[in-house]
Scaffold this active site. Structure first.
Site, PDB file in Angstrom:
ATOM      1  N   HIS A  17      -4.985   4.278   9.780  1.00  0.00           N
ATOM      2  CA  HIS A  17      -4.635   5.024   8.559  1.00  0.00           C
ATOM      3  C   HIS A  17      -4.231   6.457   8.917  1.00  0.00           C
ATOM      4  CE1 HIS A  17      -7.708   2.164   6.546  1.00  0.00           C
ATOM      5  NE2 HIS A  17      -6.513   1.793   6.127  1.00  0.00           N
ATOM      6  N   LYS A  41     -13.532  -6.478  -3.958  1.00  0.00           N
ATOM      7  CA  LYS A  41     -14.296  -6.229  -2.736  1.00  0.00           C
ATOM      8  C   LYS A  41     -15.592  -5.496  -3.051  1.00  0.00           C
ATOM      9  CE  LYS A  41     -10.056  -5.715  -0.039  1.00  0.00           C
ATOM     10  NZ  LYS A  41      -9.216  -4.797   0.715  1.00  0.00           N
ATOM     11  N   ARG A  90       1.335  -3.359  10.312  1.00  0.00           N
ATOM     12  CA  ARG A  90       0.787  -3.408  11.670  1.00  0.00           C
ATOM     13  C   ARG A  90       1.360  -4.570  12.451  1.00  0.00           C
ATOM     14  NH1 ARG A  90      -5.137  -3.572   9.367  1.00  0.00           N
ATOM     15  NH2 ARG A  90      -3.936  -5.107   8.228  1.00  0.00           N
ATOM     16  N   SER A 128      -9.956  -1.836   8.767  1.00  0.00           N
ATOM     17  CA  SER A 128     -11.296  -1.447   8.284  1.00  0.00           C
ATOM     18  C   SER A 128     -12.248  -2.632   8.379  1.00  0.00           C
ATOM     19  CB  SER A 128     -11.230  -0.988   6.824  1.00  0.00           C
ATOM     20  OG  SER A 128     -10.367   0.095   6.684  1.00  0.00           O
TER      21      SER A 128
HETATM   22  O1  PNS Z   1      -6.188  -1.149   1.782  1.00  0.00           O
HETATM   23  P1  PNS Z   1      -5.813  -2.344   0.954  1.00  0.00           P
HETATM   24  O2  PNS Z   1      -7.059  -3.072   0.507  1.00  0.00           O
HETATM   25  O3  PNS Z   1      -4.834  -3.236   1.648  1.00  0.00           O
HETATM   26  O4  PNS Z   1      -5.083  -1.761  -0.365  1.00  0.00           O
HETATM   27  C1  PNS Z   1      -4.580  -2.653  -1.346  1.00  0.00           C
HETATM   28  C2  PNS Z   1      -4.212  -1.859  -2.615  1.00  0.00           C
HETATM   29  C3  PNS Z   1      -5.417  -1.099  -3.123  1.00  0.00           C
HETATM   30  C4  PNS Z   1      -3.095  -0.881  -2.317  1.00  0.00           C
HETATM   31  C5  PNS Z   1      -3.737  -2.883  -3.691  1.00  0.00           C
HETATM   32  O5  PNS Z   1      -4.715  -3.850  -3.855  1.00  0.00           O
HETATM   33  C6  PNS Z   1      -3.427  -2.219  -5.034  1.00  0.00           C
HETATM   34  O6  PNS Z   1      -2.392  -1.625  -5.195  1.00  0.00           O
HETATM   35  N1  PNS Z   1      -4.355  -2.335  -6.000  1.00  0.00           N
HETATM   36  C7  PNS Z   1      -4.160  -1.784  -7.322  1.00  0.00           C
HETATM   37  C8  PNS Z   1      -3.955  -2.892  -8.361  1.00  0.00           C
HETATM   38  C9  PNS Z   1      -2.489  -3.257  -8.550  1.00  0.00           C
HETATM   39  O7  PNS Z   1      -1.666  -2.416  -8.836  1.00  0.00           O
HETATM   40  N2  PNS Z   1      -2.181  -4.552  -8.380  1.00  0.00           N
HETATM   41  C10 PNS Z   1      -0.829  -5.042  -8.618  1.00  0.00           C
HETATM   42  C11 PNS Z   1       0.090  -4.862  -7.422  1.00  0.00           C
HETATM   43  S1  PNS Z   1      -0.086  -6.152  -6.299  1.00  0.00           S
END
Ligand code: PNS
Length: 163
Positions: A17, A41, A90, A128
């Site tokens: 990150h 989660k 990645r 993570s």
């Molecule tokens: O670090 P991560 O867990 O890969 O992040 C994922 C994240 C938080 C960016 C994604 O789950 C997200 O955007 N969540 C917000 C809910 C949302 O907007 N969902 C619709 C788009 S898929």
């Protein structure tokens, strides 16, 4: 002024990150690290802890701000007036999920652009989830996270909170 919003769970922030943040500050005027409340989660670190850790680790970046958001990412993008969303790629395996998410976000808001950046290869396998697993199983995880995060995980281990 160009603002990019870098969303994620950041549970916890890893060197991968940080690598991306370091690249983003070179390209954008402002980098908003946006910590998501992800209902799927059960995080190791609370929202406040995650935000605080990122703030401490990124304190020397004057262009970086750390925020949190609940609900849809596209709403956070509008609220914080970001010009684009930043996500890290990645490995090829990340691509399908990331592409779907980018398309979904753009379908929800046609102005929501997603920019992908790749971390240095040495951080390309760091996540993570794996850091937490290595820590839980007694492996050396220090090389994958900033010093401040290492201390915070160590504290959770000592308190028996890493399960
Ligand atoms: O670090 P991560 O867990 O890969 O992040 C994922 C994240 C938080 C960016 C994604 O789950 C997200 O955007 N969540 C917000 C809910 C949302 O907007 N969902 C619709 C788009 S898929």
């Amino acid at each position: 002024m160009r603002t990019v919003l870098y969303p994620g769970s950041f549970d916890p922030l890893t060197n991968g990150h940080l690598d991306l943040i370091d690249r983003a500050v070179k390209l954008f005027d402002k980098v908003l690290v946006a910590v998501a409340v992800n209902s799927d989660k059960s995080p190791l670190f609370s929202m406040d802890e995650r935000v605080q850790l990122i703030k401490e680790v990124c304190a020397h970046y004057h262009k970086v701000e750390v925020v949190s958001f609940t609900g849809l990412l596209v709403e956070a993008v509008v609220m914080y007036q970001a010009d684009a969303v930043l996500r890290g790629l990645r490995a090829f395996s990340d691509f399908e999920y990331e592409l779907q998410m980018a398309f979904m976000n753009r379908s929800l808001n046609k102005n929501c652009e997603t920019i992908f950046m790749m971390p240095n290869e040495r951080n390309s396998y760091v996540s993570s989830r794996m850091v937490k697993e290595v820590a839980r199983l007694g492996g050396n995880f220090a090389q994958y996270v900033p010093e401040r995060v290492k201390d915070a995980i160590q504290k959770k281990l000592t308190a028996g909170e890493v399960s």
